[in-house]
Design an enzyme around this catalytic site. Structure first.
Site, PDB file in Angstrom:
ATOM      1  N   CYS A 120     -13.136 -17.957  25.008  1.00  0.00           N
ATOM      2  CA  CYS A 120     -13.014 -19.182  24.219  1.00  0.00           C
ATOM      3  C   CYS A 120     -13.110 -20.373  25.159  1.00  0.00           C
ATOM      4  O   CYS A 120     -12.286 -20.532  26.046  1.00  0.00           O
ATOM      5  CB  CYS A 120     -11.685 -19.220  23.477  1.00  0.00           C
ATOM      6  SG  CYS A 120     -11.387 -20.792  22.639  1.00  0.00           S
ATOM      7  N   GLU A 158     -14.092 -10.823  18.696  1.00  0.00           N
ATOM      8  CA  GLU A 158     -12.652 -10.680  18.940  1.00  0.00           C
ATOM      9  C   GLU A 158     -12.220 -11.729  19.951  1.00  0.00           C
ATOM     10  O   GLU A 158     -12.952 -12.045  20.891  1.00  0.00           O
ATOM     11  CB  GLU A 158     -12.364  -9.268  19.470  1.00  0.00           C
ATOM     12  CG  GLU A 158     -10.876  -8.971  19.665  1.00  0.00           C
ATOM     13  CD  GLU A 158     -10.447  -8.988  21.137  1.00  0.00           C
ATOM     14  OE1 GLU A 158      -9.354  -8.503  21.423  1.00  0.00           O
ATOM     15  OE2 GLU A 158     -11.213  -9.505  21.986  1.00  0.00           O
ATOM     16  N   ARG A 209      -0.212  -6.297  19.864  1.00  0.00           N
ATOM     17  CA  ARG A 209      -1.344  -7.018  20.451  1.00  0.00           C
ATOM     18  C   ARG A 209      -2.086  -7.763  19.345  1.00  0.00           C
ATOM     19  O   ARG A 209      -3.117  -7.300  18.842  1.00  0.00           O
ATOM     20  CB  ARG A 209      -2.276  -6.044  21.170  1.00  0.00           C
ATOM     21  CG  ARG A 209      -3.370  -6.732  21.992  1.00  0.00           C
ATOM     22  CD  ARG A 209      -4.263  -5.712  22.679  1.00  0.00           C
ATOM     23  NE  ARG A 209      -5.249  -6.316  23.547  1.00  0.00           N
ATOM     24  CZ  ARG A 209      -5.011  -6.701  24.801  1.00  0.00           C
ATOM     25  NH1 ARG A 209      -3.819  -6.536  25.322  1.00  0.00           N
ATOM     26  NH2 ARG A 209      -5.964  -7.245  25.522  1.00  0.00           N
ATOM     27  N   ARG A 211      -4.586  -9.979  17.756  1.00  0.00           N
ATOM     28  CA  ARG A 211      -5.871 -10.553  18.115  1.00  0.00           C
ATOM     29  C   ARG A 211      -6.584 -11.033  16.852  1.00  0.00           C
ATOM     30  O   ARG A 211      -6.381 -10.484  15.761  1.00  0.00           O
ATOM     31  CB  ARG A 211      -6.760  -9.524  18.835  1.00  0.00           C
ATOM     32  CG  ARG A 211      -6.294  -9.198  20.250  1.00  0.00           C
ATOM     33  CD  ARG A 211      -6.362 -10.405  21.163  1.00  0.00           C
ATOM     34  NE  ARG A 211      -6.018 -10.121  22.540  1.00  0.00           N
ATOM     35  CZ  ARG A 211      -4.792 -10.219  23.055  1.00  0.00           C
ATOM     36  NH1 ARG A 211      -3.770 -10.543  22.268  1.00  0.00           N
ATOM     37  NH2 ARG A 211      -4.561  -9.970  24.334  1.00  0.00           N
TER      38      ARG A 211
END
Length: 492
Positions: A120, A158, A209, A211
């Site tokens: 990102c 993702e 986790r 995501r």
């Protein structure tokens, strides 16, 4: 609950044998390519192959891999490329920007599925530029160039949870707008999911986790515009909640652990004498407090360096502190006032405590009613020793905060960390340093979570997807090849 335990070494050997037999059969056939796959895919920002694991499971063939990190690329190649017969090996790219120039041909081959765990990067907020233009200069733009040129049927992206948070709202809007301009039906709401919410028989693993997954189906820009004009809202197909009645508290860290006798260099993961001394001292306090009060330790962080009577706190200094820190100091003073005799005797009995590092004179007890620190799952963090129940584990991260399994007095190995990501039992890091292996796992994709959201998307969009892709994905077993020693084959 009844659990069927599969010996890790046996299952791993079975997988290794299957791969070896496939490779040997190909060689005996004169290195001929395998039958035509159900679909092809590209794996961008591929890491060590989380997307590869689940798309191979679905019957796809990888035709293109891009990963800029040399060590991760070598791990990927040794596990996913080298075992294949040569005609079936994907093209390997080391820099996706070279394959997607702004002016020139996109050299990424045609494919049906594009998967990418993309970084990102900040996008410009200046002007009134459109998505594709505004994404220029970022790595997402390179993905968009491929989508614009190749138009794969499905895109699966993702990223970390914060990509859909308020601080990145602009970036999120640019991503969604760009995908829609390129003809993809996509929700403007994030799909957030974690592998610990899946039962083991569906590919889940005991790791928290969260995501963000972005999934899109190619239907063409005109149809996308029509659906938007008609007010059709695309909702996330997977919610952040347990699946199929699963309760995450049923996880057990033991399910992902190798037998200690099978671990090379076990001493490299075993706690040092100094580390054991830190735990033993705090464990004595845990037990004394439980014996004296019949209760667990409080949930706020315990800061032993600030155990003073509340009357001794300086109100003027407290007022200068952030509210969170002021609150913790007051709570610690009150904890000391309530248990002064117990704490003073504990300090007397542990003179070594004074020599502990500052970060080891702090304890975060989040282990509920467990009776000993050695019964918990621990992390040695900059904020102190954090203790949790040994059910599901904190997210693996690229920095070194490897979880410690108290009952075995050792850290998780890289191989066990790979299991937490859902990678196969025969996955290997070969001889690379552990530090690099932990980093690669921490940067990776959780296989089971990715598979669940992808399969759910394909099922919901099957009318707009190629039949061969739909049949392959929906016909594959519900769980990718499990990395766990335990499955809930007989739950009750």
């Amino acid at each position: 609950m009844s659990i069927t335990i599969l010996e890790g070494n046996v299952a791993g050997q079975r997988l290794r044998t299957q791969r070896s037999e496939r490779s040997r059969s190909a060689k005996l056939a004169g290195m001929q390519s395998a039958p035509e796959p159900a679909f092809s895919y590209v794996d961008l920002f591929a890491g060590i192959g989380g997307f590869h694991a689940m798309l191979e499971h679905a019957g796809g063939r990888c035709v293109y891999v891009s990963e800029i990190d040399r060590a991760a690329r070598e791990t990927y190649t040794k596990n996913w490329v080298d075992p294949l017969p040569e005609p079936d090996r994907p093209e390997i790219n080391t820099d996706i920007t070279l394959a997607t120039p702004e002016f020139g041909e996109v050299t990424v081959p045609a494919h049906e599925v594009l998967a990418a765990g993309f970084p990102c990067q900040p996008f410009s907020k200046s002007g009134m530029q459109r998505g594709m233009d505004e994404a220029r200069g970022t790595l997402f733009w390179n993905i968009a160039r491929i989508l614009e040129t190749r138009r794969p049927a499905v895109v699966l992206l993702e990223n970390v949870r914060n990509i859909a948070g308020p601080r990145h709202r602009h970036e999120w809007d640019v991503i969604i707008r760009t995908l829609r301009e390129n003809g993809y039906r996509v929700s403007d709401k994030p799909t957030v999911f974690s592998p610990h919410l899946l039962p083991p028989e569906m590919g889940g693993t005991p790791q928290v986790r969260d995501r963000v997954f972005i999934l899109g189906t190619y239907i063409g820009p005109e149809r996308v515009a029509e659906e938007l004009a008609a007010g059709i809202e695309i909702e996330p197909l997977v919610l952040r909640e347990p699946v199929d009645g699963w309760s995450p508290d049923r996880w057990d860290t033991e399910w992902v652990l190798d037998d200690d006798a099978t671990i090379d260099r076990l001493d490299a993961y075993t706690l040092t004498d100094e580390e054991k001394a830190w735990v033993n001292a705090w464990d004595d306090l845990v037990k004394r407090h439980r014996t004296a009060t019949g209760q667990k330790l409080p949930g706020f962080p315990l800061w032993a360096d600030h155990w003073v009577p509340e009357a001794d706190l300086n109100e003027k200094l407290l007022d200068l502190l952030p509210s969170w820190k002021r609150d913790f100091l007051v709570k610690n003073a009150r904890f000391y006032d309530a248990h002064r005799t117990l704490i003073d005797e504990w300090f007397e009995d542990h003179p070594e405590f004074e020599g502990f590092p500052a970060t080891r004179r702090k304890l975060e007890w989040q282990a509920q009613d467990l009776g000993s620190l050695w019964d918990t799952l621990m992390q040695f963090r900059p904020s102190g020793i954090r203790a949790k129940p040994p059910t599901y584990l904190p997210a693996l991260v690229a920095i070194t905060q490897t979880s410690i399994y108290g009952p075995r007095r050792r850290r998780l190995t890289p191989h066990e960390a790979a299991r937490l990501q859902g990678l196969p039992l025969d996955f290997t890091f070969h001889t690379q340093p552990d530090k690099a292996s932990y980093k690669q796992v921490g940067n990776g994709v959780a296989v089971g979570a990715a598979w669940h959201v992808f399969r759910t998307h394909v099922e919901a969009n099957k009318e707009d997807l190629p039949d061969t892709l739909v049949r392959a994905v929906l016909g594959a077993p519900a769980s990718p090849p499990s990395s766990l020693r335990a499955t809930a084959a007989a739950r009750g």
